[in-house]
Scaffold this motif. Structure first.
Motif, PDB file in Angstrom:
ATOM      1  N   ILE A 146      30.708 -39.181   0.467  1.00  0.00           N
ATOM      2  CA  ILE A 146      30.518 -37.732   0.378  1.00  0.00           C
ATOM      3  C   ILE A 146      29.118 -37.399  -0.125  1.00  0.00           C
ATOM      4  O   ILE A 146      28.463 -36.466   0.359  1.00  0.00           O
ATOM      5  N   HIS A 147      28.642 -38.192  -1.099  1.00  0.00           N
ATOM      6  CA  HIS A 147      27.290 -37.964  -1.628  1.00  0.00           C
ATOM      7  C   HIS A 147      26.240 -38.130  -0.525  1.00  0.00           C
ATOM      8  O   HIS A 147      25.310 -37.322  -0.414  1.00  0.00           O
ATOM      9  N   ILE A 148      26.401 -39.171   0.277  1.00  0.00           N
ATOM     10  CA  ILE A 148      25.456 -39.398   1.382  1.00  0.00           C
ATOM     11  C   ILE A 148      25.510 -38.234   2.370  1.00  0.00           C
ATOM     12  O   ILE A 148      24.474 -37.740   2.841  1.00  0.00           O
ATOM     13  N   LYS A 149      26.737 -37.795   2.678  1.00  0.00           N
ATOM     14  CA  LYS A 149      26.893 -36.677   3.602  1.00  0.00           C
ATOM     15  C   LYS A 149      26.271 -35.398   3.054  1.00  0.00           C
ATOM     16  O   LYS A 149      25.552 -34.679   3.755  1.00  0.00           O
ATOM     17  N   GLU A 150      26.551 -35.097   1.767  1.00  0.00           N
ATOM     18  CA  GLU A 150      26.003 -33.888   1.147  1.00  0.00           C
ATOM     19  C   GLU A 150      24.479 -33.942   1.088  1.00  0.00           C
ATOM     20  O   GLU A 150      23.803 -32.943   1.327  1.00  0.00           O
ATOM     21  N   LYS A 151      23.950 -35.121   0.756  1.00  0.00           N
ATOM     22  CA  LYS A 151      22.501 -35.267   0.706  1.00  0.00           C
ATOM     23  C   LYS A 151      21.894 -35.059   2.081  1.00  0.00           C
ATOM     24  O   LYS A 151      20.845 -34.405   2.218  1.00  0.00           O
ATOM     25  N   SER A 152      22.559 -35.603   3.093  1.00  0.00           N
ATOM     26  CA  SER A 152      22.081 -35.417   4.464  1.00  0.00           C
ATOM     27  C   SER A 152      22.102 -33.941   4.852  1.00  0.00           C
ATOM     28  O   SER A 152      21.157 -33.435   5.475  1.00  0.00           O
ATOM     29  N   ASN A 153      23.166 -33.243   4.459  1.00  0.00           N
ATOM     30  CA  ASN A 153      23.259 -31.813   4.766  1.00  0.00           C
ATOM     31  C   ASN A 153      22.164 -31.019   4.056  1.00  0.00           C
ATOM     32  O   ASN A 153      21.585 -30.092   4.622  1.00  0.00           O
ATOM     33  N   ARG A 154      21.899 -31.381   2.782  1.00  0.00           N
ATOM     34  CA  ARG A 154      20.845 -30.683   2.045  1.00  0.00           C
ATOM     35  C   ARG A 154      19.482 -30.929   2.673  1.00  0.00           C
ATOM     36  O   ARG A 154      18.673 -29.995   2.822  1.00  0.00           O
ATOM     37  N   LEU A 155      19.232 -32.195   3.045  1.00  0.00           N
ATOM     38  CA  LEU A 155      17.955 -32.506   3.683  1.00  0.00           C
ATOM     39  C   LEU A 155      17.814 -31.783   5.016  1.00  0.00           C
ATOM     40  O   LEU A 155      16.727 -31.298   5.364  1.00  0.00           O
ATOM     41  N   GLN A 156      18.932 -31.707   5.758  1.00  0.00           N
ATOM     42  CA  GLN A 156      18.892 -30.994   7.025  1.00  0.00           C
ATOM     43  C   GLN A 156      18.627 -29.506   6.797  1.00  0.00           C
ATOM     44  O   GLN A 156      17.872 -28.873   7.554  1.00  0.00           O
ATOM     45  N   GLY A 157      19.258 -28.960   5.733  1.00  0.00           N
ATOM     46  CA  GLY A 157      19.012 -27.563   5.408  1.00  0.00           C
ATOM     47  C   GLY A 157      17.557 -27.317   5.031  1.00  0.00           C
ATOM     48  O   GLY A 157      16.955 -26.319   5.462  1.00  0.00           O
ATOM     49  N   GLU A 158      16.989 -28.227   4.234  1.00  0.00           N
ATOM     50  CA  GLU A 158      15.582 -28.100   3.861  1.00  0.00           C
ATOM     51  C   GLU A 158      14.686 -28.248   5.082  1.00  0.00           C
ATOM     52  O   GLU A 158      13.675 -27.541   5.208  1.00  0.00           O
ATOM     53  N   LEU A 159      15.060 -29.172   5.978  1.00  0.00           N
ATOM     54  CA  LEU A 159      14.279 -29.355   7.199  1.00  0.00           C
ATOM     55  C   LEU A 159      14.340 -28.112   8.067  1.00  0.00           C
ATOM     56  O   LEU A 159      13.317 -27.675   8.620  1.00  0.00           O
ATOM     57  N   ASP A 160      15.538 -27.536   8.197  1.00  0.00           N
ATOM     58  CA  ASP A 160      15.677 -26.307   8.994  1.00  0.00           C
ATOM     59  C   ASP A 160      14.859 -25.171   8.393  1.00  0.00           C
ATOM     60  O   ASP A 160      14.219 -24.402   9.118  1.00  0.00           O
ATOM     61  N   ALA A 161      14.888 -25.084   7.043  1.00  0.00           N
ATOM     62  CA  ALA A 161      14.105 -24.037   6.379  1.00  0.00           C
ATOM     63  C   ALA A 161      12.610 -24.257   6.591  1.00  0.00           C
ATOM     64  O   ALA A 161      11.859 -23.306   6.856  1.00  0.00           O
ATOM     65  N   ALA A 162      12.192 -25.538   6.498  1.00  0.00           N
ATOM     66  CA  ALA A 162      10.774 -25.840   6.722  1.00  0.00           C
ATOM     67  C   ALA A 162      10.371 -25.547   8.163  1.00  0.00           C
ATOM     68  O   ALA A 162       9.297 -24.999   8.420  1.00  0.00           O
ATOM     69  N   ASN A 163      11.253 -25.921   9.104  1.00  0.00           N
ATOM     70  CA  ASN A 163      10.969 -25.634  10.513  1.00  0.00           C
ATOM     71  C   ASN A 163      10.877 -24.136  10.770  1.00  0.00           C
ATOM     72  O   ASN A 163      10.046 -23.677  11.566  1.00  0.00           O
ATOM     73  N   ALA A 164      11.754 -23.381  10.084  1.00  0.00           N
ATOM     74  CA  ALA A 164      11.716 -21.923  10.234  1.00  0.00           C
ATOM     75  C   ALA A 164      10.397 -21.359   9.717  1.00  0.00           C
ATOM     76  O   ALA A 164       9.805 -20.467  10.327  1.00  0.00           O
TER      77      ALA A 164
END
Length: 370
Positions: A146-164
């Motif tokens: 779950i930690h790996i999944k949550e970390k991946s989701n957070r990184l994806q969220g940060e990546l999406d925000a950076a891309n935006a």
């Protein structure tokens, strides 16, 4: 209303599973007669439910405390009701994995292991204990997954925000580029139309044939402006430096200004560098016509080391402390884009001097494609 009771970002993934798990736990406990009695069972279930509620809303030490409290309740039920109750440990194994602290996750995993050890050693029915080992292994691994999944989701969220943000920046840069291109390209043409229109107004009563010629030129220039708009809408086209110098000569002479050109052998420039240089010359010439009140404009070039230096002079009124206006900033931005420099200053004894310093690589062009 539901978002105030249960986190909105977890509704789609966890709400149904959590609701079913809690209902089944309540059903299994309340149908059993334990040493705690009905009131004791309800109190322990209330502690479990409160622990769960705190756990779903927090990711700090409160999540760890709530998980330890919930696991303690499950340990009691596992010892005094049934070891199968430990299956509900997945609820807190999931919550522990959502913690942002690796230390908290480690403490939570240790608490899960202790819970299984206590229930195993205190349970008198060895027939029910054979399944505890695989369940324990899964619950110990579950927080890590779950930690790996949550970390991946957070990184994806940060990546999406950076891309935006990058997309927003690119769009803003594109809008500024288009605005500069419209200013540089159409500004010159519209200036010519304005000057010729003023000239035609003066000639209309004095020299009708000449006025007709000027009107014809205005019509041709207007068509050219329309063509430029279409080209800008499509994309910024490559602009030859030599063709821009030729256009500058025609434009300056068309408004009755003297024009001097001293251009040596031009070195090989990249398409981007040549286009940016041509547009900078266009902006400079436009400023001369619009603001300088000059009688003469001169453009020179020379190669100094690995740089092409182009200077645009006029004998007009000078900058008059307006060094940041009249498109000067756009000239500097274009030069910065190609790692060059632009210097705009008052010339001696009068007028303005624009110096463009363009770096280049390679040998000089012997035959330039027009």
């Amino acid at each position: 209303m539901m978002k105030k009771i249960y986190p909105s970002d977890q509704i789609n993934h966890y709400l149904l599973i959590d609701a079913i798990s809690i209902v089944f736990l309540f059903f299994l406990i309340l149908r059993e007669e334990t040493i705690f009695g009905l009131f004791g069972n309800l109190l322990l279930l209330a502690v479990f439910l409160l622990s769960f509620y705190i756990g779903i809303w927090h990711r700090d030490w409160r999540l760890l405390a709530a998980s330890l409290s919930g696991l303690f309740v499950l340990t009691l039920f596992g010892v005094f009701v049934s070891s199968s109750i430990l299956l509900f440990g997945f609820i807190f194994a999931d919550l522990i994995g959502r913690s942002r602290s690796k230390w908290h996750i480690g403490y939570g995993i240790a608490a899960i292991a202790i819970m299984f050890a206590i229930v195993y050693w205190q349970s008198s029915d060895s027939q029910d204990n054979y399944f505890l080992l695989p369940v324990m292994i899964l619950q110990l691994v579950f927080p890590i997954l779950i930690h790996i999944k949550e970390k991946s989701n957070r990184l994806q969220g940060e990546l999406d925000a950076a891309n935006a943000e990058i997309e927003k920046y690119i769009q803003e840069e594109e809008r500024q580029r288009i605005a500069r291109d419209i200013h540089d390209t159409l500004g010159q043409t519209l200036t010519m139309i304005k000057l010729k229109s003023e000239l035609t107004t003066r000639l209309i009563d004095k020299d009708v044939p000449r006025a007709r010629e000027e009107l014809t030129d205005i019509l041709i220039t207007s068509r050219s402006a329309l063509k430029q708009v279409r080209e800008l809408v499509s994309d910024m086209k490559f602009i030859s430096l030599q063709s821009e110098l030729d256009s500058a000569e025609k434009l300056i002479q068309s408004v009755g200004m003297k024009y001097k050109l001293h251009i040596g052998e031009l070195p090989l420039l990249s398409s981007v560098a040549e286009t940016m240089t041509a547009l900078s010359i266009r902006e400079s010439v436009t400023n001369v016509i619009r603001h300088s009140r000059a009688r003469c404009c001169m453009i020179t070039s020379e190669v100094i080391g690995s740089s092409l230096v182009i200077r645009i002079y006029d004998d007009g009124i000078g900058l008059n402390d307006s060094g940041s206006g009249n498109g000067i900033q756009s000239i500097k931005e274009r030069m910065q884009l190609i790692k060059g420099t632009a210097a705009i200053s008052n010339a001696s004894p009068c007028g303005t001097e624009v110096e463009l310093n363009i770096p280049y690589y390679g040998e000089e062009k012997e035959n330039r494609i027009q």
